[in-house]
Enzyme design. Structure first.
Site, short mmCIF file in Angstrom:
data_model
loop_
_atom_site.label_atom_id
_atom_site.label_comp_id
_atom_site.label_asym_id
_atom_site.label_seq_id
_atom_site.Cartn_x
_atom_site.Cartn_y
_atom_site.Cartn_z
N GLY A 45 0.83 -1.21 0.00
CA GLY A 45 0.00 0.00 0.00
C GLY A 45 0.85 1.24 0.00
N GLN A 50 3.22 9.98 0.66
CA GLN A 50 4.49 9.24 0.66
C GLN A 50 5.30 9.44 -0.62
OE1 GLN A 50 2.61 5.33 1.97
NE2 GLN A 50 4.62 5.27 2.93
N CYS A 92 6.34 0.19 6.92
CA CYS A 92 5.92 1.34 6.13
C CYS A 92 7.06 1.72 5.19
CB CYS A 92 5.60 2.51 7.07
SG CYS A 92 5.14 4.02 6.21
N LEU A 93 6.75 1.98 3.94
CA LEU A 93 7.81 2.31 2.97
C LEU A 93 8.52 3.62 3.33
CD1 LEU A 93 6.14 1.26 -0.42
CD2 LEU A 93 7.82 -0.01 0.92
N HIS A 134 -3.72 1.85 8.06
CA HIS A 134 -2.37 2.41 7.94
C HIS A 134 -2.33 3.51 6.87
CE1 HIS A 134 2.17 1.95 7.95
NE2 HIS A 134 1.96 2.60 6.83
N GLU A 135 -2.93 3.23 5.72
CA GLU A 135 -2.86 4.19 4.60
C GLU A 135 -3.77 5.40 4.84
OE1 GLU A 135 -0.41 3.78 2.81
OE2 GLU A 135 -0.05 1.64 3.09
N HIS A 138 -2.10 7.82 6.88
CA HIS A 138 -1.16 8.66 6.12
C HIS A 138 -1.84 9.91 5.56
CE1 HIS A 138 2.72 6.71 6.00
NE2 HIS A 138 2.23 5.56 5.59
NI NI Z 1 3.09 3.70 5.47
#
Ligand code: NI
Length: 169
Positions: A45, A50, A92-93, A134-135, A138
């Site tokens: 995701g 991000q 998380c990226l 999670h997303e 963000h």
């Molecule tokens: Ni993330």
């Protein structure tokens, strides 16, 4: 096109993102690029902040590009119902090499618009529910570091500073 992923503590990650109002070719191009970027990073995701774009847009694909029907685009998403609590590890990226247990609801219902602006609702559980939360965090300017216990948050903040000093972040 693979986009550059913004890492914590870039301020774009801590700012509530702007609603999407134009459902045009630029938006669809951004979506395509976000999926490409997620696959390149072997993620499931990604949220637009991000990649440095402060818009309420999320892309999810639990199959990591293997199953075309698994591609989910959530625009202006919100969680309208949730149930249960699960304490599980996530990553998380924007936080490379950091994985930590975080409490999330076990099931959620999301309301969002698709890439053409059409509203829909969707239920998720297990990994999908976790990914939704999670997303959507963000796009609200919340990162998972601040969902951790105070102890784990401090430990990870120290780890990040150490990696920054070593030029590894
Ligand atoms: Ni993330």
């Amino acid at each position: 096109m693979i986009l550059k992923i913004v890492k914590f503590p870039d301020p774009v990650l801590s700012r509530p993102a702007e609603p999407v109002t134009e459902f045009d070719d630029d938006l669809r191009r951004l979506i395509t690029n976000m999926f490409e970027t997620t696959y390149a990073e072997q993620g499931v995701g990604l949220a637009a902040p991000q990649v440095g774009v402060s818009k309420r847009l999320v892309t999810i694909d639990l199959s990591v590009g293997k199953v075309p029907e698994d591609r989910l685009v959530l625009i202006n998403p919100e969680i309208i119902w949730s149930e249960g609590r699960v304490y599980l590890e996530e990553g998380c990226l924007s936080f490379p090499d950091i994985r930590e247990k975080v409490v999330r609801a076990a099931k959620v219902r999301v309301r969002a618009q698709d890439e053409h602006g059409k509203w829909f609702e969707m239920d998720g559980e297990n990994l999908l529910a976790r990914c939704f939360q999670h997303e959507i965090d963000h796009v609200d300017g919340m990162v998972f570091l601040f969902r951790m216990s105070a102890l784990k948050r401090d430990l990870n903040q120290r780890k990040i500073r150490k990696m920054q000093r070593a030029g590894e972040w």
